[in-house]
Design a protein around this motif. Structure first.
Motif, PDB file in Angstrom:
ATOM      1  N   ASP A  11     -11.542   7.026  -5.183  1.00 31.19           N
ATOM      2  CA  ASP A  11     -12.582   7.272  -6.190  1.00 31.19           C
ATOM      3  C   ASP A  11     -12.533   6.256  -7.330  1.00 31.19           C
ATOM      4  O   ASP A  11     -13.563   5.761  -7.770  1.00 31.19           O
ATOM      5  N   ARG A  12     -11.350   5.957  -7.830  1.00 31.24           N
ATOM      6  CA  ARG A  12     -11.219   5.076  -8.985  1.00 31.24           C
ATOM      7  C   ARG A  12     -11.308   3.601  -8.633  1.00 31.24           C
ATOM      8  O   ARG A  12     -11.843   2.806  -9.395  1.00 31.24           O
ATOM      9  N   LEU A  13     -10.731   3.219  -7.490  1.00 24.80           N
ATOM     10  CA  LEU A  13     -10.596   1.796  -7.176  1.00 24.80           C
ATOM     11  C   LEU A  13     -11.308   1.376  -5.899  1.00 24.80           C
ATOM     12  O   LEU A  13     -11.327   0.191  -5.562  1.00 24.80           O
ATOM     13  N   TRP A  26      -4.595   0.178  -0.213  1.00 23.36           N
ATOM     14  CA  TRP A  26      -3.708   0.609  -1.283  1.00 23.36           C
ATOM     15  C   TRP A  26      -2.273   0.201  -0.992  1.00 23.36           C
ATOM     16  O   TRP A  26      -1.561  -0.291  -1.866  1.00 23.36           O
ATOM     17  N   ARG A  27      -1.837   0.399   0.244  1.00 23.89           N
ATOM     18  CA  ARG A  27      -0.457   0.062   0.606  1.00 23.89           C
ATOM     19  C   ARG A  27      -0.190  -1.440   0.482  1.00 23.89           C
ATOM     20  O   ARG A  27       0.877  -1.849   0.031  1.00 23.89           O
ATOM     21  N   VAL A  28      -1.155  -2.259   0.900  1.00 22.46           N
ATOM     22  CA  VAL A  28      -0.996  -3.716   0.769  1.00 22.46           C
ATOM     23  C   VAL A  28      -0.940  -4.092  -0.705  1.00 22.46           C
ATOM     24  O   VAL A  28      -0.057  -4.849  -1.139  1.00 22.46           O
ATOM     25  N   LEU A  29      -1.866  -3.574  -1.488  1.00 24.07           N
ATOM     26  CA  LEU A  29      -1.910  -3.868  -2.918  1.00 24.07           C
ATOM     27  C   LEU A  29      -0.616  -3.425  -3.599  1.00 24.07           C
ATOM     28  O   LEU A  29      -0.045  -4.175  -4.409  1.00 24.07           O
ATOM     29  N   ALA A  30      -0.137  -2.244  -3.275  1.00 27.89           N
ATOM     30  CA  ALA A  30       1.091  -1.725  -3.873  1.00 27.89           C
ATOM     31  C   ALA A  30       2.298  -2.582  -3.495  1.00 27.89           C
ATOM     32  O   ALA A  30       3.141  -2.887  -4.345  1.00 27.89           O
ATOM     33  N   TRP A  64      -8.881 -10.294  -4.401  1.00 32.07           N
ATOM     34  CA  TRP A  64      -7.745  -9.627  -5.028  1.00 32.07           C
ATOM     35  C   TRP A  64      -6.417 -10.166  -4.511  1.00 32.07           C
ATOM     36  O   TRP A  64      -5.373  -9.839  -5.053  1.00 32.07           O
ATOM     37  N   LEU A  65      -6.472 -10.964  -3.450  1.00 28.34           N
ATOM     38  CA  LEU A  65      -5.253 -11.612  -2.968  1.00 28.34           C
ATOM     39  C   LEU A  65      -5.584 -12.983  -2.405  1.00 28.34           C
ATOM     40  O   LEU A  65      -6.740 -13.271  -2.084  1.00 28.34           O
ATOM     41  N   THR A  66      -4.544 -13.801  -2.313  1.00 24.49           N
ATOM     42  CA  THR A  66      -4.690 -15.128  -1.709  1.00 24.49           C
ATOM     43  C   THR A  66      -3.660 -15.272  -0.600  1.00 24.49           C
ATOM     44  O   THR A  66      -2.616 -14.621  -0.608  1.00 24.49           O
ATOM     45  N   ARG A  67      -3.983 -16.149   0.330  1.00 23.39           N
ATOM     46  CA  ARG A  67      -3.088 -16.462   1.451  1.00 23.39           C
ATOM     47  C   ARG A  67      -2.654 -17.920   1.307  1.00 23.39           C
ATOM     48  O   ARG A  67      -3.487 -18.784   1.094  1.00 23.39           O
ATOM     49  N   VAL A  99      -6.069  -4.846 -10.925  1.00 21.79           N
ATOM     50  CA  VAL A  99      -6.279  -3.597 -10.185  1.00 21.79           C
ATOM     51  C   VAL A  99      -4.942  -2.890  -9.986  1.00 21.79           C
ATOM     52  O   VAL A  99      -4.835  -1.670 -10.164  1.00 21.79           O
ATOM     53  N   TYR A 100      -3.909  -3.655  -9.651  1.00 18.87           N
ATOM     54  CA  TYR A 100      -2.572  -3.074  -9.490  1.00 18.87           C
ATOM     55  C   TYR A 100      -2.121  -2.444 -10.807  1.00 18.87           C
ATOM     56  O   TYR A 100      -1.599  -1.321 -10.822  1.00 18.87           O
ATOM     57  N   ALA A 101      -2.330  -3.150 -11.917  1.00 15.76           N
ATOM     58  CA  ALA A 101      -1.937  -2.631 -13.231  1.00 15.76           C
ATOM     59  C   ALA A 101      -2.682  -1.338 -13.562  1.00 15.76           C
ATOM     60  O   ALA A 101      -2.135  -0.454 -14.228  1.00 15.76           O
TER      61      ALA A 101
END
Length: 172
Positions: A33-35, A42-46, A82-85, A106-108
């Motif tokens: 809902d929020r993000l 979520w798991r990758v971001l975390a 949100w990420l780079t490779r 977003v992580y913060a």
């Protein structure tokens, strides 16, 4: 006559799976809902927020996700910028993943949500129950790691003719 029924409600693997799924689904509502994140995203971001840089393989191992789920989540987070490779210099098949400035933001935003959710969940329990839970989880994790060879042997026995091959599904 031996008891030939398995009562799921008291079978430890089922109980662990069931409560983990309930808690995970409830928390998923928050980050979805929020993000606008899926569970794999979520798991990758975390993971990246916690470790800074990881490979997709390392993320899969940490989060117990299949490589295709990791790959799709990485692709979506990259699409959102949100990420780079970064390709590995020694092995071009490997990419190092890091959060961008936007991904870090977003992580913060996610960290206090996750901590508040955990705090709320644990506050529903008495302090002695919380402490017992942490000790029990640590004990289960330790016993599993120490006895991994026993589980591997069980898998081999069950895979023989006459034994039942365990399911490859990652849930109970």
């Amino acid at each position: 006559m031996p008891n030939d029924k398995l009562e799921l409600e008291s079978f430890l693997p089922y109980r662990l799976y069931h409560i983990a799924d309930l808690v995970s689904r409830e928390f998923a509502r928050i980050y979805k809902d929020r993000l606008g994140l899926t569970r794999p995203e979520w798991r990758v971001l975390a993971g990246l927020g916690q470790h800074g840089e990881m490979t997709a393989k390392a993320i899969g191992e940490q989060s117990a996700m299949h490589k295709t789920k990791v790959s799709r989540a990485v692709a979506e987070l990259e699409r959102r910028r949100w990420l780079t490779r970064t390709p590995d210099e020694a092995d071009r098949r490997v990419e190092h993943l890091t959060l961008t400035k936007a991904g870090g933001a977003v992580y913060a935003e996610m960290v206090p949500l996750a901590k508040a959710f955990e705090r709320t969940l644990l506050e529903r329990m008495h302090e002695t129950e919380r402490n017992a839970l942490m000790v029990a989880l640590t004990g289960l994790e330790s016993a599993y790691r120490k006895n991994r060879a026993d589980f591997d042997a069980f898998d081999r026995i069950m895979s023989r003719p006459g034994g039942q091959t365990p399911s490859t599904d990652d849930s109970v």
